[in-house]
Design an enzyme around this catalytic site. Structure first.
Site, PDB file in Angstrom:
ATOM      1  N   ALA A  13     -12.262  -6.370 -48.471  1.00  0.00           N
ATOM      2  CA  ALA A  13     -12.133  -4.925 -48.747  1.00  0.00           C
ATOM      3  C   ALA A  13     -10.727  -4.412 -48.475  1.00  0.00           C
ATOM      4  CB  ALA A  13     -13.145  -4.154 -47.900  1.00  0.00           C
ATOM      5  N   TYR A 154     -12.362 -22.508 -60.420  1.00  0.00           N
ATOM      6  CA  TYR A 154     -12.746 -21.088 -60.303  1.00  0.00           C
ATOM      7  C   TYR A 154     -13.966 -20.789 -61.180  1.00  0.00           C
ATOM      8  CZ  TYR A 154     -12.059 -15.970 -60.510  1.00  0.00           C
ATOM      9  OH  TYR A 154     -12.215 -14.597 -60.453  1.00  0.00           O
TER      10      TYR A 154
HETATM   11  P1  NAP Z   1      -7.465  -9.760 -54.638  1.00  0.00           P
HETATM   12  O1  NAP Z   1      -6.813  -8.477 -54.982  1.00  0.00           O
HETATM   13  O2  NAP Z   1      -6.688 -11.028 -54.689  1.00  0.00           O
HETATM   14  O3  NAP Z   1      -8.146  -9.599 -53.173  1.00  0.00           O
HETATM   15  C1  NAP Z   1      -8.854 -10.672 -52.626  1.00  0.00           C
HETATM   16  C2  NAP Z   1      -9.611 -10.206 -51.416  1.00  0.00           C
HETATM   17  O4  NAP Z   1     -10.356 -11.324 -50.886  1.00  0.00           O
HETATM   18  C3  NAP Z   1      -8.709  -9.727 -50.306  1.00  0.00           C
HETATM   19  O5  NAP Z   1      -9.334  -8.663 -49.627  1.00  0.00           O
HETATM   20  C4  NAP Z   1      -8.603 -10.952 -49.398  1.00  0.00           C
HETATM   21  O6  NAP Z   1      -8.316 -10.615 -48.033  1.00  0.00           O
HETATM   22  C5  NAP Z   1     -10.005 -11.506 -49.516  1.00  0.00           C
HETATM   23  N1  NAP Z   1     -10.089 -12.917 -49.165  1.00  0.00           N
HETATM   24  C6  NAP Z   1      -9.403 -13.960 -49.705  1.00  0.00           C
HETATM   25  N2  NAP Z   1      -9.749 -15.108 -49.096  1.00  0.00           N
HETATM   26  C7  NAP Z   1     -10.674 -14.794 -48.164  1.00  0.00           C
HETATM   27  C8  NAP Z   1     -11.401 -15.540 -47.195  1.00  0.00           C
HETATM   28  N3  NAP Z   1     -11.263 -16.877 -47.049  1.00  0.00           N
HETATM   29  N4  NAP Z   1     -12.268 -14.878 -46.381  1.00  0.00           N
HETATM   30  C9  NAP Z   1     -12.422 -13.543 -46.490  1.00  0.00           C
HETATM   31  N5  NAP Z   1     -11.764 -12.777 -47.370  1.00  0.00           N
HETATM   32  C10 NAP Z   1     -10.898 -13.399 -48.194  1.00  0.00           C
HETATM   33  O7  NAP Z   1      -8.739 -10.040 -55.564  1.00  0.00           O
HETATM   34  P2  NAP Z   1      -9.484  -9.096 -56.628  1.00  0.00           P
HETATM   35  O8  NAP Z   1      -8.780  -9.213 -57.918  1.00  0.00           O
HETATM   36  O9  NAP Z   1      -9.747  -7.758 -56.054  1.00  0.00           O
HETATM   37  O10 NAP Z   1     -10.852  -9.921 -56.781  1.00  0.00           O
HETATM   38  C11 NAP Z   1     -12.019  -9.587 -56.073  1.00  0.00           C
HETATM   39  C12 NAP Z   1     -13.173 -10.414 -56.655  1.00  0.00           C
HETATM   40  O11 NAP Z   1     -13.277 -10.151 -58.046  1.00  0.00           O
HETATM   41  C13 NAP Z   1     -12.968 -11.914 -56.512  1.00  0.00           C
HETATM   42  O12 NAP Z   1     -14.198 -12.541 -56.249  1.00  0.00           O
HETATM   43  C14 NAP Z   1     -12.468 -12.323 -57.880  1.00  0.00           C
HETATM   44  O13 NAP Z   1     -12.750 -13.675 -58.181  1.00  0.00           O
HETATM   45  C15 NAP Z   1     -13.227 -11.357 -58.772  1.00  0.00           C
HETATM   46  N6  NAP Z   1     -12.630 -11.127 -60.083  1.00  0.00           N
HETATM   47  C16 NAP Z   1     -11.393 -10.556 -60.205  1.00  0.00           C
HETATM   48  C17 NAP Z   1     -10.871 -10.353 -61.488  1.00  0.00           C
HETATM   49  C18 NAP Z   1      -9.526  -9.708 -61.719  1.00  0.00           C
HETATM   50  O14 NAP Z   1      -9.113  -9.654 -62.897  1.00  0.00           O
HETATM   51  N7  NAP Z   1      -8.839  -9.219 -60.718  1.00  0.00           N
HETATM   52  C19 NAP Z   1     -11.609 -10.742 -62.614  1.00  0.00           C
HETATM   53  C20 NAP Z   1     -12.842 -11.324 -62.441  1.00  0.00           C
HETATM   54  C21 NAP Z   1     -13.351 -11.510 -61.175  1.00  0.00           C
HETATM   55  P3  NAP Z   1      -6.769 -10.504 -47.506  1.00  0.00           P
HETATM   56  O15 NAP Z   1      -6.222  -9.218 -48.048  1.00  0.00           O
HETATM   57  O16 NAP Z   1      -6.894 -10.494 -46.029  1.00  0.00           O
HETATM   58  O17 NAP Z   1      -6.058 -11.712 -48.041  1.00  0.00           O
END
Ligand code: NAP
Length: 247
Positions: A13, A154
């Site tokens: 978050a 992934y």
């Molecule tokens: P993001 O901006 O890269 O943020 C990732 C989040 O996950 C951060 O809060 C990070 O914490 C946390 N995290 C990473 N490794 C972790 C671990 N080992 N334990 C606990 N927390 C961890 O990602 P996002 O784009 O918001 O993506 C969120 C979700 O949506 C993911 O599951 C991703 O696969 C999915 N998704 C994203 C997209 C896209 O286009 N962005 C598309 C499809 C699906 P820190 O800040 O502490 O590193």
């Protein structure tokens, strides 16, 4: 929509989609425990919640570490009660073509994106069963359905999430716990911001709405599923992708 008596756990978050989800659930009155991987990140979540008048706080969590998962559930129970809304949002990418993929790249993505869903969902089940009410919502991805070169690891985890969701929905339906998945397309977050401009433009040619989505546009669907509005939806996967993939 009101979540006044609900405790929500939102993994990842600190930024991106997870931050928007935590803010949305919090704005509807939920007490939110939002997680980050560092204590600094957890502190920033607490500050953000305070500024937005959201009940709850930031907490440190590494979803790939069983002890860390046990700790967070124990401290939420000690301070509030067991979470009845679990949002499995934390996720990572470690892209490579399979020919060059290292074991570490495969295993890290499995552990963070898929094994963690097992750990966290299981850890929350007892509380939800006791309350006879629960919501488990996992953030998947459009690539589970379409595939994407360079993302065998992934997309395998995100496809795994779909099977997990449907099976668990069948197990938990009789206990009034719904289990669903949301599959975003291209969303403007740190995960996509480093794409070269040419790649972004190329990607957008496959999106009928002609733009990346915002984290808030995913969060609104999460709140819909978490609320009474989603009470009769379970085992479902909702695509939020601007039309780039139509099942
Ligand atoms: P993001 O901006 O890269 O943020 C990732 C989040 O996950 C951060 O809060 C990070 O914490 C946390 N995290 C990473 N490794 C972790 C671990 N080992 N334990 C606990 N927390 C961890 O990602 P996002 O784009 O918001 O993506 C969120 C979700 O949506 C993911 O599951 C991703 O696969 C999915 N998704 C994203 C997209 C896209 O286009 N962005 C598309 C499809 C699906 P820190 O800040 O502490 O590193």
């Amino acid at each position: 929509m009101s979540f006044e008596d609900k405790i929500a756990l939102v993994t990842g978050a600190s930024r991106g989609i997870g931050a928007a989800i935590a803010n949305s659930l919090g704005s509807f009155g939920a007490t939110v425990v939002g997680t980050a991987t560092s204590s600094d990140g957890a502190k920033k979540i607490s500050e953000r919640f305070k500024n937005l008048n959201i009940k709850g706080e930031g907490h440190i969590l590494n979803v790939s570490d069983s002890d860390s998962v046990e700790n967070i559930i124990a401290s939420i129970k000690a301070k509030y009660e067991a979470p009845s809304i679990l949002i499995n949002n934390a996720g990572i990418t470690k892209d490579n073509i399979l020919l060059r993929m290292k074991d570490e790249e495969w295993l890290d993505v499995m552990d963070t994106n898929l094994n963690a869903i097992y750990r966290l969902s299981k850890a929350c089940l007892r509380g939800m069963t006791k309350a006879r009410w629960g919501r488990i919502i996992t953030i998947g991805s459009v690539v589970a359905s379409t595939g994407n070169p360079g993302q065998t690891n992934y997309s395998a985890t995100k496809a795994g999430v779909l099977g997990f969701t449907k099976s668990l929905a069948r197990e938990l339906g009789p206990r009034n716990i719904t289990v669903n998945c949301i599959s975003p397309g291209f969303i403007d977050t740190d995960m996509t911001k480093n794409l070269p401009e040419a790649t972004r433009e190329e990607l957008l040619t496959s999106v009928p709405l002609g733009r990346f989505g915002s984290p808030e546009e995913v969060a609104e669907v999460v709140s819909f599923l978490a609320g009474d509005t989603g009470a009769y939806i379970t085992g479902e996967n909702i695509h939020v992708n601007g039309g780039m993939y139509m099942p």
